[in-house]
Design an enzyme around this catalytic site. Structure first.
Site, PDB file in Angstrom:
ATOM      1  N   CYS A 178      -1.796  -3.103   7.256  1.00  0.00           N
ATOM      2  CA  CYS A 178      -1.137  -3.049   8.566  1.00  0.00           C
ATOM      3  C   CYS A 178      -1.306  -1.639   9.157  1.00  0.00           C
ATOM      4  O   CYS A 178      -1.741  -0.700   8.475  1.00  0.00           O
ATOM      5  CB  CYS A 178       0.341  -3.409   8.435  1.00  0.00           C
ATOM      6  SG  CYS A 178       1.364  -2.086   7.767  1.00  0.00           S
ATOM      7  N   GLU A 188       0.840  -1.208   0.000  1.00  0.00           N
ATOM      8  CA  GLU A 188       0.000   0.000   0.000  1.00  0.00           C
ATOM      9  C   GLU A 188       0.871   1.254   0.000  1.00  0.00           C
ATOM     10  O   GLU A 188       0.584   2.240  -0.691  1.00  0.00           O
ATOM     11  CB  GLU A 188      -0.906   0.024   1.239  1.00  0.00           C
ATOM     12  CG  GLU A 188      -1.821  -1.176   1.389  1.00  0.00           C
ATOM     13  CD  GLU A 188      -1.194  -2.305   2.204  1.00  0.00           C
ATOM     14  OE1 GLU A 188      -0.004  -2.609   2.015  1.00  0.00           O
ATOM     15  OE2 GLU A 188      -1.926  -2.879   3.031  1.00  0.00           O
TER      16      GLU A 188
HETATM   17  N1  THU Z   1       2.600  -6.441   4.030  1.00  0.00           N
HETATM   18  C1  THU Z   1       2.125  -5.516   3.140  1.00  0.00           C
HETATM   19  O1  THU Z   1       2.686  -5.331   2.052  1.00  0.00           O
HETATM   20  N2  THU Z   1       1.036  -4.799   3.482  1.00  0.00           N
HETATM   21  C2  THU Z   1       0.349  -4.947   4.648  1.00  0.00           C
HETATM   22  O2  THU Z   1      -0.569  -4.181   4.922  1.00  0.00           O
HETATM   23  C3  THU Z   1       0.679  -6.063   5.537  1.00  0.00           C
HETATM   24  C4  THU Z   1       2.000  -6.682   5.323  1.00  0.00           C
HETATM   25  C5  THU Z   1       3.804  -7.198   3.686  1.00  0.00           C
HETATM   26  C6  THU Z   1       5.026  -6.861   4.517  1.00  0.00           C
HETATM   27  C7  THU Z   1       5.858  -8.109   4.343  1.00  0.00           C
HETATM   28  O3  THU Z   1       6.599  -7.985   3.140  1.00  0.00           O
HETATM   29  C8  THU Z   1       4.841  -9.219   4.174  1.00  0.00           C
HETATM   30  O4  THU Z   1       3.596  -8.571   3.881  1.00  0.00           O
HETATM   31  C9  THU Z   1       4.672 -10.086   5.411  1.00  0.00           C
HETATM   32  O5  THU Z   1       4.428  -9.309   6.525  1.00  0.00           O
END
Ligand code: THU
Length: 149
Positions: free
Chosen positions: A98, A57
Site C-alpha cells: 500500500c 511490511e
Molecule cells: N495490508 C497489508 O498488510 N499490507 C499492504 O500493503 C496492504 C494491506 C493489510 C491491511 C489490512 O489488515 C488488510 O491488509 C486489508 O486491507
C-alpha cells in the site's frame, strides 16, 4: 523464480498464517531478506479500532529495526489473500504494498542506500511481479531530503 526469491515468498506465506486480521479477513505476510541470508517476517496486525491496524511490511521493517538491522535489508517479498474459514490464505492475485508501506520501505531503501527489490506474490501459485522501490514510489520524499541519507 530463483530459489532465493522462492524462499523469501515461502517465508512471507508462512508468516501470513499468523496474521491478526479478524476484521478484513485478508491475511498479508511480508519477508525481508537480510545481507547475511537471514529472513525476518511480519504480518498485518489489525485492531478493533480499525484505523490503528498495521500492515505486514511495516511490522516486518519495525521488527528488523528493533534488532538494529534496518540497514541490512536487501530485498522484500509480500503476499496476501482472503482467509478461508480455517484461516488459510487463498487467492492468485499478487499483492503489492500500500502507499503507506511504500513510504516505510523508502525509509529503508534510502537509509541502506539501495533501490530495494520488492517481490509481489499471490497467496497461491507461482505468479510474481518484481519492482524496484523507485518504480513503486517515484520521486519519493525521504531521509535524503533531510540530509540523512
Ligand atoms: N495490508 C497489508 O498488510 N499490507 C499492504 O500493503 C496492504 C494491506 C493489510 C491491511 C489490512 O489488515 C488488510 O491488509 C486489508 O486491507
Amino acid at each position: 523464480m530463483t530459489p532465493e526469491i522462492a524462499a523469501l515468498v515461502a517465508a512471507a506465506r508462512n508468516a501470513a498464517m499468523h496474521a491478526h486480521a479478524p476484521y478484513s479477513r485478508f491475511a498479508v505476510g511480508a519477508a525481508l531478506l537480510m545481507q547475511d541470508g537471514d529472513i525476518l517476517t511480519g504480518t498485518n496486525f489489525e485492531n478493533a479500532s480499525y484505523g490503528l491496524s498495521l500492515c505486514a511490511e511495516t511490522v516486518a521493517v519495525a521488527a528488523a529495526n528493533a534488532q538494529g538491522r534496518m540497514r541490512e535489508i536487501v530485498a522484500v517479498a509480500v503476499t496476501g489473500g482472503a482467509m478461508d474459514a480455517d484461516g488459510t490464505m487463498r487467492g492468485d492475485a499478487v499483492v503489492s504494498p500500500c502507499g503507506r508501506c511504500r513510504q516505510i520501505l523508502n525509509e529503508v531503501a534510502q537509509m541502506a542506500g539501495l533501490d530495494l527489490p520488492v517481490h509481489c506474490a499471490a497467496a497461491e501459485g507461482d505468479a510474481i511481479a518484481t519492482y524496484r522501490l523507485s518504480e513503486l514510489l517515484p520521486h519519493a520524499f525521504g531521509p535524503a531530503d533531510l540530509g540523512l541519507a
